[in-house]
Write a protein that holds these residues in place. Structure first.
Motif, PDB file in Angstrom:
ATOM      1  N   ARG A  29      -7.520  -0.978   0.606  1.00 41.76           N
ATOM      2  CA  ARG A  29      -8.661  -0.064   0.447  1.00 41.76           C
ATOM      3  C   ARG A  29      -8.239   1.381   0.681  1.00 41.76           C
ATOM      4  O   ARG A  29      -8.815   2.294   0.123  1.00 41.76           O
ATOM      5  CB  ARG A  29      -9.789  -0.450   1.400  1.00 41.76           C
ATOM      6  CG  ARG A  29     -10.603  -1.649   0.902  1.00 41.76           C
ATOM      7  CD  ARG A  29     -11.977  -1.716   1.545  1.00 41.76           C
ATOM      8  NE  ARG A  29     -11.948  -2.206   2.909  1.00 41.76           N
ATOM      9  CZ  ARG A  29     -11.941  -3.501   3.231  1.00 41.76           C
ATOM     10  NH1 ARG A  29     -11.950  -4.421   2.298  1.00 41.76           N
ATOM     11  NH2 ARG A  29     -11.931  -3.879   4.489  1.00 41.76           N
ATOM     12  N   ARG A  30      -7.247   1.580   1.539  1.00 35.95           N
ATOM     13  CA  ARG A  30      -6.779   2.950   1.815  1.00 35.95           C
ATOM     14  C   ARG A  30      -5.769   3.431   0.794  1.00 35.95           C
ATOM     15  O   ARG A  30      -5.237   4.538   0.908  1.00 35.95           O
ATOM     16  CB  ARG A  30      -6.136   3.019   3.183  1.00 35.95           C
ATOM     17  CG  ARG A  30      -7.138   2.894   4.270  1.00 35.95           C
ATOM     18  CD  ARG A  30      -6.473   2.715   5.607  1.00 35.95           C
ATOM     19  NE  ARG A  30      -7.525   2.421   6.569  1.00 35.95           N
ATOM     20  CZ  ARG A  30      -7.387   2.472   7.865  1.00 35.95           C
ATOM     21  NH1 ARG A  30      -6.233   2.804   8.375  1.00 35.95           N
ATOM     22  NH2 ARG A  30      -8.377   2.202   8.665  1.00 35.95           N
ATOM     23  N   GLY A  31      -5.409   2.550  -0.128  1.00 33.93           N
ATOM     24  CA  GLY A  31      -4.407   2.935  -1.129  1.00 33.93           C
ATOM     25  C   GLY A  31      -3.030   3.095  -0.500  1.00 33.93           C
ATOM     26  O   GLY A  31      -2.140   3.729  -1.078  1.00 33.93           O
ATOM     27  N   ALA A  32      -2.851   2.517   0.704  1.00 38.22           N
ATOM     28  CA  ALA A  32      -1.544   2.607   1.379  1.00 38.22           C
ATOM     29  C   ALA A  32      -0.751   1.345   1.070  1.00 38.22           C
ATOM     30  O   ALA A  32      -1.297   0.373   0.546  1.00 38.22           O
ATOM     31  CB  ALA A  32      -1.761   2.734   2.878  1.00 38.22           C
ATOM     32  N   ASN A  33       0.514   1.352   1.384  1.00 32.46           N
ATOM     33  CA  ASN A  33       1.265   0.103   1.281  1.00 32.46           C
ATOM     34  C   ASN A  33       2.220  -0.023   2.449  1.00 32.46           C
ATOM     35  O   ASN A  33       2.609   0.947   3.092  1.00 32.46           O
ATOM     36  CB  ASN A  33       1.951  -0.051  -0.083  1.00 32.46           C
ATOM     37  CG  ASN A  33       3.135   0.850  -0.220  1.00 32.46           C
ATOM     38  OD1 ASN A  33       4.106   0.737   0.517  1.00 32.46           O
ATOM     39  ND2 ASN A  33       3.069   1.775  -1.177  1.00 32.46           N
ATOM     40  N   ILE A  34       2.563  -1.292   2.726  1.00 28.70           N
ATOM     41  CA  ILE A  34       3.319  -1.607   3.935  1.00 28.70           C
ATOM     42  C   ILE A  34       4.706  -0.989   3.902  1.00 28.70           C
ATOM     43  O   ILE A  34       5.286  -0.675   4.935  1.00 28.70           O
ATOM     44  CB  ILE A  34       3.359  -3.146   4.138  1.00 28.70           C
ATOM     45  CG1 ILE A  34       3.827  -3.530   5.536  1.00 28.70           C
ATOM     46  CG2 ILE A  34       4.194  -3.816   3.088  1.00 28.70           C
ATOM     47  CD1 ILE A  34       2.801  -3.437   6.595  1.00 28.70           C
ATOM     48  N   ARG A  35       5.229  -0.762   2.714  1.00 28.67           N
ATOM     49  CA  ARG A  35       6.576  -0.193   2.587  1.00 28.67           C
ATOM     50  C   ARG A  35       6.630   1.229   3.183  1.00 28.67           C
ATOM     51  O   ARG A  35       7.598   1.594   3.844  1.00 28.67           O
ATOM     52  CB  ARG A  35       6.988  -0.196   1.113  1.00 28.67           C
ATOM     53  CG  ARG A  35       8.367   0.377   0.839  1.00 28.67           C
ATOM     54  CD  ARG A  35       9.437  -0.555   1.363  1.00 28.67           C
ATOM     55  NE  ARG A  35      10.627   0.178   1.741  1.00 28.67           N
ATOM     56  CZ  ARG A  35      11.848  -0.340   1.808  1.00 28.67           C
ATOM     57  NH1 ARG A  35      12.044  -1.614   1.551  1.00 28.67           N
ATOM     58  NH2 ARG A  35      12.874   0.369   2.152  1.00 28.67           N
ATOM     59  N   GLU A  36       5.555   2.017   2.948  1.00 22.23           N
ATOM     60  CA  GLU A  36       5.529   3.371   3.530  1.00 22.23           C
ATOM     61  C   GLU A  36       5.608   3.292   5.053  1.00 22.23           C
ATOM     62  O   GLU A  36       6.271   4.098   5.702  1.00 22.23           O
ATOM     63  CB  GLU A  36       4.224   4.096   3.179  1.00 22.23           C
ATOM     64  CG  GLU A  36       4.026   4.388   1.721  1.00 22.23           C
ATOM     65  CD  GLU A  36       2.548   4.671   1.428  1.00 22.23           C
ATOM     66  OE1 GLU A  36       1.783   4.958   2.375  1.00 22.23           O
ATOM     67  OE2 GLU A  36       2.172   4.589   0.244  1.00 22.23           O
ATOM     68  N   HIS A  37       4.908   2.320   5.606  1.00 21.36           N
ATOM     69  CA  HIS A  37       4.904   2.188   7.064  1.00 21.36           C
ATOM     70  C   HIS A  37       6.245   1.675   7.583  1.00 21.36           C
ATOM     71  O   HIS A  37       6.673   2.037   8.679  1.00 21.36           O
ATOM     72  CB  HIS A  37       3.743   1.298   7.504  1.00 21.36           C
ATOM     73  CG  HIS A  37       2.421   1.964   7.339  1.00 21.36           C
ATOM     74  ND1 HIS A  37       1.964   2.911   8.221  1.00 21.36           N
ATOM     75  CD2 HIS A  37       1.496   1.884   6.360  1.00 21.36           C
ATOM     76  CE1 HIS A  37       0.784   3.363   7.818  1.00 21.36           C
ATOM     77  NE2 HIS A  37       0.480   2.760   6.684  1.00 21.36           N
ATOM     78  N   TRP A  38       6.896   0.835   6.792  1.00 17.98           N
ATOM     79  CA  TRP A  38       8.244   0.403   7.151  1.00 17.98           C
ATOM     80  C   TRP A  38       9.175   1.614   7.197  1.00 17.98           C
ATOM     81  O   TRP A  38       9.949   1.787   8.148  1.00 17.98           O
ATOM     82  CB  TRP A  38       8.753  -0.638   6.134  1.00 17.98           C
ATOM     83  CG  TRP A  38      10.204  -0.965   6.303  1.00 17.98           C
ATOM     84  CD1 TRP A  38      11.253  -0.411   5.611  1.00 17.98           C
ATOM     85  CD2 TRP A  38      10.791  -1.874   7.243  1.00 17.98           C
ATOM     86  NE1 TRP A  38      12.448  -0.933   6.065  1.00 17.98           N
ATOM     87  CE2 TRP A  38      12.188  -1.833   7.054  1.00 17.98           C
ATOM     88  CE3 TRP A  38      10.269  -2.720   8.217  1.00 17.98           C
ATOM     89  CZ2 TRP A  38      13.077  -2.609   7.809  1.00 17.98           C
ATOM     90  CZ3 TRP A  38      11.154  -3.492   8.971  1.00 17.98           C
ATOM     91  CH2 TRP A  38      12.533  -3.437   8.764  1.00 17.98           C
ATOM     92  N   ASP A  39       9.087   2.473   6.171  1.00 22.22           N
ATOM     93  CA  ASP A  39       9.955   3.657   6.125  1.00 22.22           C
ATOM     94  C   ASP A  39       9.697   4.560   7.336  1.00 22.22           C
ATOM     95  O   ASP A  39      10.615   5.121   7.923  1.00 22.22           O
ATOM     96  CB  ASP A  39       9.733   4.436   4.816  1.00 22.22           C
ATOM     97  CG  ASP A  39      10.230   3.647   3.604  1.00 22.22           C
ATOM     98  OD1 ASP A  39      11.035   2.707   3.801  1.00 22.22           O
ATOM     99  OD2 ASP A  39       9.798   3.951   2.474  1.00 22.22           O
ATOM    100  N   HIS A  40       8.416   4.645   7.697  1.00 21.53           N
ATOM    101  CA  HIS A  40       8.065   5.452   8.867  1.00 21.53           C
ATOM    102  C   HIS A  40       8.697   4.865  10.140  1.00 21.53           C
ATOM    103  O   HIS A  40       9.257   5.578  10.966  1.00 21.53           O
ATOM    104  CB  HIS A  40       6.549   5.503   8.994  1.00 21.53           C
ATOM    105  CG  HIS A  40       6.081   6.182  10.229  1.00 21.53           C
ATOM    106  ND1 HIS A  40       6.216   7.526  10.443  1.00 21.53           N
ATOM    107  CD2 HIS A  40       5.517   5.683  11.353  1.00 21.53           C
ATOM    108  CE1 HIS A  40       5.740   7.836  11.643  1.00 21.53           C
ATOM    109  NE2 HIS A  40       5.310   6.740  12.208  1.00 21.53           N
TER     110      HIS A  40
END
Ligand SMILES: Cc1cc2nc3c(=O)[nH]c(=O)nc-3n(C[C@H](O)[C@H](O)[C@H](O)COP(=O)(O)OP(=O)(O)OC[C@H]3O[C@@H](n4cnc5c(N)ncnc54)[C@H](O)[C@@H]3O)c2cc1C
Length: 329
Positions: free
Chosen positions: A212-223
């Motif tokens: 719903r937020r248009g986010a994806n888990i990969r971005e958070h992994w990179d973070h």
């Protein structure tokens, strides 16, 4: 056709715990798993004292790496709360093979595809027959698909998505670290050291909220990778892998005839910390007891929450009350 009184599909913690109880009661039990053990299982491998107690695990007798955390660092809303604790970590590669072997059950490597009812029992892939059947094959369990699919819909709001990596690493910090809700993550990231120089790092979140937020888990992994590099000088040696599982929802149909669902096949992980090993073990044991003693198969004592009383609980309650839980965030 091979016959067994009870067949358990899946040899993870739920299946092994069920098989162990059944064997102890003298039942004829066969475990089928698509993998040869030891097998890789995506999981941070954090286990609680409740797991140790449910398994009657004698830590001194456990032949593999077993780490006791002195502290867990709860990182939340910009704070670092290093809290003393009694919590443990194991490597699933070792732990699951050991549990399965210790169950004493017969084991066959077989990827189950089709199950059909047959009188008061079940036939599996036209090769195995049993009177009782326990589904313990994780999220995509064929017992669930074949026998419960029409009554049990998955609640997508309770679905998790994860990325993680476990690798040999000469870690210097022996504490566990959890980072909650950073950068809008509807979940948390972790650093879980293991005995014998292994480290598990990962991120887990509620899939629907993420979408719903248009986010994806990969971005958070990179973070997380940038943070680990900055904070610990850690660079992971390879790419992560992902797995999805479900948190405890309001289901009441985990038995159909002589078939039972346990662990991730039932979707039983806790709603605050997404802890699934303990609920898997307890539900496997309950299913076995229902077969052995003819009692009802209930989820009493599988509470849906990892946090009890104390400071950790209070600090999480405080954050959750402000809308920060993985489920509600
Ligand atoms: C990244 C990640 C981190 C996690 N971290 C933690 C943690 O730190 N602590 C915690 O408590 N929980 C954690 N969990 C949750 C935990 O891993 C699961 O809830 C737990 O493994 C469930 O156990 P299970 O026995 O139900 O299923 P599983 O452990 O998944 O075992 C299922 C078994 O079934 C077999 N199987 C699958 N399909 C078939 C088939 N068709 N035929 C035959 N066999 C089949 C598989 O090979 C597997 O061996 C984590 C999960 C993930 C994804």
């Amino acid at each position: 056709m091979r016959n067994a009184e009870v067949i358990v599909v899946g040899g993870g913690p739920a299946g092994s715990a069920a098989a162990q109880r059944l064997k102890a009661a003298g039942a004829d039990v066969l475990v089928l798993d698509k993998e040869h053990f030891p097998r890789h299982k995506l999981c941070a491998g954090w286990i609680t004292p409740q797991v140790v107690s449910d398994l009657r695990l004698e830590i001194q007798a456990y032949p593999y790496g077993f780490l006791n955390f002195r502290r867990i660092h709860w990182h939340m809303l910009g704070l670092n709360m290093p809290l003393p604790c009694v919590q443990h970590s194991i490597r699933r590669f070792e732990f699951d093979a050991w549990l399965l072997q210790h169950s004493g059950a017969d084991f066959v490597q077989h990827a189950v595809k089709e199950i059909r009812p047959d009188g008061d029992g079940y036939v599996i892939d036209e090769a195995y027959r049993c009177r009782y059947l326990i589904g313990a094959a994780g999220t995509a369990c064929p017992v669930r698909r074949s026998l419960f699919g029409h009554v049990l819909q998955r609640n997508r709001d309770l679905q998790t998505v994860t990325l993680e990596l476990e690798f040999p690493h000469d870690w210097q910090d022996p504490d566990c670290h959890l980072w909650f809700f950073e950068h809008g993550l509807p979940g948390y990231a972790w650093y879980v050291p293991k005995a014998s120089g292994w480290l598990n790092v990962g991120v887990g979140a509620m899939a629907a909220r993420m979408k719903r937020r248009g986010a994806n888990i990969r971005e958070h992994w990179d973070h997380l990778m940038s943070k680990l590099d900055r904070q610990f000088g850690i660079r992971t040696p390879s790419e992560p892998s992902g797995y999805s599982y479900y948190l405890l929802g309001g289901m009441d149909t985990l038995r159909a005839g002589n078939a039972f669902l346990s662990g991730d096949s039932a979707g039983l992980a806790t709603r605050d910390l997404c802890e699934g090993i303990g609920p898997a073990i307890r539900s496997g044991q309950r299913a076995a007891e229902a077969i052995v003693s003819g009692t009802a198969y209930t989820l009493d004592g599988i509470a849906g929450a990892s946090l009890g009383g104390g400071l950790i609980s209070k600090s999480m309650d405080w954050a959750f009350a402000r809308g920060a839980s993985p489920v509600h965030y």
